[in-house]
Design an enzyme around this catalytic site. Structure first.
Site, short mmCIF file in Angstrom:
data_model
loop_
_atom_site.label_atom_id
_atom_site.label_comp_id
_atom_site.label_asym_id
_atom_site.label_seq_id
_atom_site.Cartn_x
_atom_site.Cartn_y
_atom_site.Cartn_z
N ARG A 168 -3.74 -1.70 9.65
CA ARG A 168 -4.92 -0.99 9.19
C ARG A 168 -5.52 -1.74 8.01
NH1 ARG A 168 -5.41 5.42 7.60
NH2 ARG A 168 -3.83 4.90 6.02
N ASP A 450 -0.99 10.27 0.24
CA ASP A 450 -1.68 9.01 0.05
C ASP A 450 -3.05 9.29 -0.56
OD1 ASP A 450 -3.35 9.84 2.10
OD2 ASP A 450 -2.71 8.30 3.53
#
EC number: 2.3.3.9
Length: 542
Positions: A168, A450
């Site tokens: 990613r 996150d």
């Protein structure tokens, strides 16, 4: 550091390059990055400006809707995305996490089908993290990633095939401040993509897979078109057939959900599927409607996947993906096993099981976990209810009933509580402080948090103060009161933290972001200069 190929002194590296980094930052790789920058940076900047123009429309009272100009794409029943690529047919359980060497080994040893190695929300983009992450993935692809810490050895397992690797990248909005082309910092997305692709694409194909990516934070099909152009140019540059790259798009912005058909269409030769990025999706709901008093959501914990606007989002995503022949990936199980409390752990695992059951019954073809211990639980649920490699063949015709009103319905059962306010402050502080220390993925209250969850938390606080909300206990959430809570929580955390912590610095940042006044688009942009380690261009040379 200045490279001197055919255009001297046009690539400037403001960072130290040690011997291990030199196999990644080769002159040839740097020239490839420069080509990507010169080819696509103008379009990237134009698209980011279009984001600003859109936000002005939302602030003026307009709401997102399906685009009339692309109705022909949505209504055409005949076109399909690319069929699943090698290693991406069965994606029932994927593990996600940062690219540090320990995580890479543990993730690839997990009982999962895929590992999403994350340069984005679970990684602080320090120069060291970004470069070491590229080194770790380079070594892992070649089965050279084993290492020792003291007496403990970390080795890739050899008793079965390893999970398929996907990387990613950072989103279009972020830059890599250490790497300048023609005096401009390069796009973080293109930097991450370019290094990974240049070094590993052919090696991955030789091992039966390919260069596969997760693409975050997109807000329109035009941003997907840019990625498709990047993919074509990169494949042409190294002589790789077009369509070898696959990109799975995270639908984690409110605007993107209205353009899912179009996003798949733009990437149709390279599409790997769409993913439900649940926390960022909630974040953008608050973000784009932050100036609207009629669009206020309750405590973050009340905004579950079963509330009306989230349920509509899932149904539309699954139906759109399957109609176009591509994977619909579920969201994150962020729970961390709770040690020394069997009752609490059992309750937490039951919640994960219920979430994965909801996903597989909704038609998802796979799901995410943040911890290896959750892999078997998620797999058991998908094995029971999805005996085939995926369920792309499953159709949900009631998608035509989903309207813009369903996707934007702010009516969520729940309340704004003092406890919810304090939790948002706590998460914003604890996560952001760790981020400033270079740690982008933090265990908080037995959840792996996150950047997305910190974004939801601070955005809710901002909106509540902005519109003069009171908690269910009758406490007005004024600027002064919010700052007093921030100060109290900061002092409490500092009293328990080791020397060298960054809670005071973090609080200084957040004080301007939770009081209904200043609002930065992304915390990661706000914090970025704090974690760069820029050096003079003469400090190192390849």
């Amino acid at each position: 550091m200045v490279l001197q190929p055919h255009r001297p002194e046009q690539i400037t590296l403001l960072a130290e390059v040690d011997d291990s980094a030199k196999k990644i930052l080769t002159p040839e790789a740097c020239q490839f990055l420069a080509i990507l920058h010169r080819s696509f940076e103008p379009t990237r900047r134009e698209l980011l400006f279009k984001r600003q123009l859109r936000q002005r429309r939302w602030d003026a009272g307009e709401t997102p809707d399906f685009l009339p100009e692309t109705k022909v794409v949505r209504d055409d029943p005949h076109w399909r995305g690319a069929p699943p690529a090698p290693g991406l047919v069965d994606r029932r359980v994927e593990i996600t996490g940062p690219t540090d060497r320990k995580m890479v080994v543990n993730a690839l040893n997990s009982d999962v089908r895929c590992y999403m190695a994350d340069f984005e929300d679970s990684s602080t983009p320090t120069w060291s993290n970004m470069i070491q992450g590229q080194i770790n993935l380079y070594d892992a692809i070649r089965r050279q990633v084993d290492f020792k810490i003291g007496e403990k050895e970390y080795k890739l397992r050899t008793d079965r095939p390893l999970p398929t690797l996907l990387a990613r990248t950072r989103g279009w909005h972020l830059t890599e401040g250490h790497f300048l082309v023609d005096g401009q910092p390069m796009s973080g997305a293109l930097f991450d993509f370019g290094l990974y692709f240049f070094h590993n694409a052919k090696e991955l194909v030789s091992r039966g897979a390919g260069p596969y990516f997760y693409l975050p934070k997109m807000e329109s099909h035009l941003e997907a078109r840019l990625w498709n152009d990047v993919f074509n140019a990169a494949q042409d540059f190294i002589g790789m057939p077009r369509g070898t790259i696959r990109g799975t798009v995270l639908i984690e912005t409110i605007t993107a959900v209205f353009e899912m058909d179009e996003i798949i269409y733009e990437l149709r030769d390279h599409i790997g599927g769409l993913n439900c990025g649940r926390w960022d999706y909630i974040f953008t709901f608050v973000k784009i409607f932050r100036n609207r008093p009629d669009m206020i959501l309750p405590d973050r914990g009340d905004v579950t996947m079963t509330v009306p606007f989230m349920e509509a989002y899932v149904k539309l995503l699954v139906s759109t993906c399957h109609r176009r022949g591509v994977h619909a990936m579920g969201g994150m199980a962020a729970v961390i096993p709770i040690k020394n409390d069997d009752e609490a752990n059992a309750k937490a695992m039951a919640s994960v099981r219920a979430d994965k059951l909801r996903e597989v019954l909704a038609g998802h073809d796979g799901t995410w976990v943040a911890h290896p211990a959750l892999a078997s639980l998620a797999r058991e649920v998908f094995d029971e209810y999805m005996p085939t490699a995926n369920q792309i063949h499953v159709r949900t015709p009631d998608v035509e009933k989903i309207t813009a009103g369903d996707l934007l319905n702010p009516q969520v059962p729940g309340k704004i509580t003092l406890d919810g306010v304090k939790k948002n402050i706590h998460i914003s502080l604890v996560y952001s402080e760790a981020w400033l220390r270079g740690i982008g993925c933090s265990p908080i209250n037995f959840l792996m948090e996150d950047a997305a969850t910190a974004e939801v938390s601070r955005s809710q606080l901002w909106q509540w103060v902005r519109h003069g909300v009171s908690t269910v206990e009758g406490i007005p959430l004024t600027k002064e009161y919010m700052l007093s809570l921030l100060d109290e929580e900061t002092k409490g955390l500092i009293s328990k933290a080791p020397a060298g912590n960054k809670f005071q610095r973090t609080a200084e940042y957040l004080a301007k972001q939770i009081t209904g006044e200043d609002y930065t688009n992304f915390l990661t942009e706000l914090f970025y200069e704090d974690v760069t380690t820029k050096k003079s261009s003469k400090s190192s040379r390849l």
